[in-house]
Design a protein around this motif. Structure first.
Motif, PDB file in Angstrom:
ATOM      1  N   LEU A  42       0.827  -1.202   0.000  1.00 18.95           N
ATOM      2  CA  LEU A  42       0.000   0.000   0.000  1.00 18.95           C
ATOM      3  C   LEU A  42       0.864   1.255   0.000  1.00 18.95           C
ATOM      4  O   LEU A  42       0.570   2.228  -0.691  1.00 18.95           O
ATOM      5  CB  LEU A  42      -0.932   0.008   1.214  1.00 18.95           C
ATOM      6  CG  LEU A  42      -1.780   1.277   1.391  1.00 18.95           C
ATOM      7  CD1 LEU A  42      -2.645   1.536   0.165  1.00 18.95           C
ATOM      8  CD2 LEU A  42      -2.636   1.179   2.638  1.00 18.95           C
ATOM      9  N   ARG A  43       1.955   1.226   0.771  1.00 23.99           N
ATOM     10  CA  ARG A  43       2.814   2.405   0.855  1.00 23.99           C
ATOM     11  C   ARG A  43       3.479   2.730  -0.485  1.00 23.99           C
ATOM     12  O   ARG A  43       3.666   3.887  -0.833  1.00 23.99           O
ATOM     13  CB  ARG A  43       3.918   2.171   1.892  1.00 23.99           C
ATOM     14  CG  ARG A  43       3.479   2.254   3.338  1.00 23.99           C
ATOM     15  CD  ARG A  43       4.698   2.321   4.244  1.00 23.99           C
ATOM     16  NE  ARG A  43       4.341   2.373   5.647  1.00 23.99           N
ATOM     17  CZ  ARG A  43       4.540   1.381   6.503  1.00 23.99           C
ATOM     18  NH1 ARG A  43       5.072   0.231   6.080  1.00 23.99           N
ATOM     19  NH2 ARG A  43       4.214   1.504   7.768  1.00 23.99           N
ATOM     20  N   GLU A  44       3.851   1.691  -1.236  1.00 27.23           N
ATOM     21  CA  GLU A  44       4.731   1.895  -2.392  1.00 27.23           C
ATOM     22  C   GLU A  44       4.068   1.641  -3.741  1.00 27.23           C
ATOM     23  O   GLU A  44       4.734   1.717  -4.773  1.00 27.23           O
ATOM     24  CB  GLU A  44       5.970   1.007  -2.245  1.00 27.23           C
ATOM     25  CG  GLU A  44       6.772   1.319  -0.986  1.00 27.23           C
ATOM     26  CD  GLU A  44       8.008   0.448  -0.852  1.00 27.23           C
ATOM     27  OE1 GLU A  44       8.588   0.090  -1.899  1.00 27.23           O
ATOM     28  OE2 GLU A  44       8.387   0.126   0.286  1.00 27.23           O
ATOM     29  N   SER A  45       2.798   1.329  -3.761  1.00 26.32           N
ATOM     30  CA  SER A  45       2.132   1.097  -5.038  1.00 26.32           C
ATOM     31  C   SER A  45       0.666   1.516  -4.948  1.00 26.32           C
ATOM     32  O   SER A  45       0.157   1.783  -3.861  1.00 26.32           O
ATOM     33  CB  SER A  45       2.226  -0.374  -5.451  1.00 26.32           C
ATOM     34  OG  SER A  45       1.258  -1.155  -4.761  1.00 26.32           O
ATOM     35  N   ASP A  46       0.035   1.552  -6.106  1.00 23.79           N
ATOM     36  CA  ASP A  46      -1.396   1.855  -6.160  1.00 23.79           C
ATOM     37  C   ASP A  46      -2.204   0.600  -6.465  1.00 23.79           C
ATOM     38  O   ASP A  46      -3.342   0.691  -6.927  1.00 23.79           O
ATOM     39  CB  ASP A  46      -1.676   2.911  -7.240  1.00 23.79           C
ATOM     40  CG  ASP A  46      -1.210   4.297  -6.824  1.00 23.79           C
ATOM     41  OD1 ASP A  46      -1.192   4.569  -5.612  1.00 23.79           O
ATOM     42  OD2 ASP A  46      -0.852   5.093  -7.710  1.00 23.79           O
TER      43      ASP A  46
END
Length: 303
Positions: A42-46
């Motif tokens: 979640l932090r690094e992708s959509d």
């Protein structure tokens, strides 16, 4: 250099000699691992699956604790369930945007939204809300309260805090056979589902929703406890039948949710956009009719 990928729950393998005490620890740890494993994605992708899996993990945890609380009356357990619900609710708007967008592209706009008049500005509005919702979702994951939640559950596991919830005369339950306990729980959850669906398909939406929740709890319990029964092929078939029923039962709720979602987008009073919105909501309505046409047979197969 790839971004972390969303992760589904790890298959839970419980040894045949497991006790009730072992079962509690294994199930809660499995659900917590599932939740924490999707933070990085979640932090690094959509990737839409990230938020979805985070919410599924929290539902699985709440469902498991709901099953165990029949035998364990413990305030700490209720606090964990409450906090899991709070976090899942905060992630809800992001998931709602993802689901709406995916359904639009898979259904009414599957030929390409540029081929449907009014679809582009409609989906642009959804994407704008999605970006804002993902900002909120990432704040939820980075919130110290969420880290404390994970630490609290880990502490609950490390201390085996549930042992203090049993009266001295009931301590023997901890060393009782996990398989016998699982069989009793699965039977109880199945009976609850059958009772709630007794008059299906002729039940109102509110009762359909209650049945869907009962089926969801049954499915999670089968996933948690299934390895104790060494019937993997039958379990996969059973899980699929329950999941299919859940999907069809959710069609009415999806239609109602989509209507509210569109109404709150603040769309301009443009004829093309309103046309696209109506076309999309009509597709949802049609989906409810298709689901209802299959429901009686799927319910019969389940029973």
């Amino acid at each position: 250099n790839e971004a972390p990928r969303p992760r589904k729950s790890r298959s839970l393998k419980i040894v045949q000699a497991a006790t009730f005490d072992d079962l509690i620890a294994s199930v809660i740890a499995n659900a917590l691992e599932h939740f924490a494993a999707n933070w990085a994605s979640l932090r690094e992708s959509d990737a839409p699956e990230s938020v979805h899996q985070l919410r599924v993990a929290l539902r699985r945890l709440r469902s498991a604790l709901g099953v165990f609380r029949k035998n364990l009356q413990l305030p700490e357990l209720e606090d964990i369930r409450s906090e899991a619900r709070r976090i899942a609710s905060a992630l809800g708007p992001a998931r709602e945007c993802d689901a709406f967008y995916a359904n639009a592209l898979a259904g009414p706009f599957r030929e390409g939204f540029d081929q449907q008049r009014g679809a582009s500005p409609l989906l642009d509005a959804v994407e704008a809300r999605r970006r804002d919702s993902y900002t909120v979702a990432r704040r939820v994951i980075d919130d110290p309260k969420t880290s404390l939640f994970v630490l609290d559950v880990q502490s609950f596991l490390a201390r085996r805090a549930w042992r203090t919830a049993l009266a001295p005369e009931k301590l023997g339950l901890l060393t009782s056979d996990a398989k016998s306990y699982a069989a009793e729980v699965l039977g109880r959850l199945r009976r609850r589902a059958l009772k709630r669906g007794k008059h299906l398909p002729d039940i109102p939406d509110e009762e359909r929703h209650e049945l869907r929740i009962a089926l969801k709890n049954l499915r999670y319990a089968v996933e948690f406890f299934g390895s104790l029964f060494d019937r993997s092929k039958e379990l996969r078939s059973y899980l699929k039948s329950v999941a299919d029923l859940q999907e069809d039962l959710g069609a009415h709720n999806d239609a109602a949710t989509a209507k509210v979602f569109v109404e709150t987008l603040g769309l301009p009073p443009d004829g093309d956009v309103q046309y696209a919105s109506g076309y999309l909501l009509g597709w949802y309505r049609h989906a409810t009719l298709v689901a209802d046409s299959h429901l009686a047979k799927k319910w019969k197969d389940f029973k």
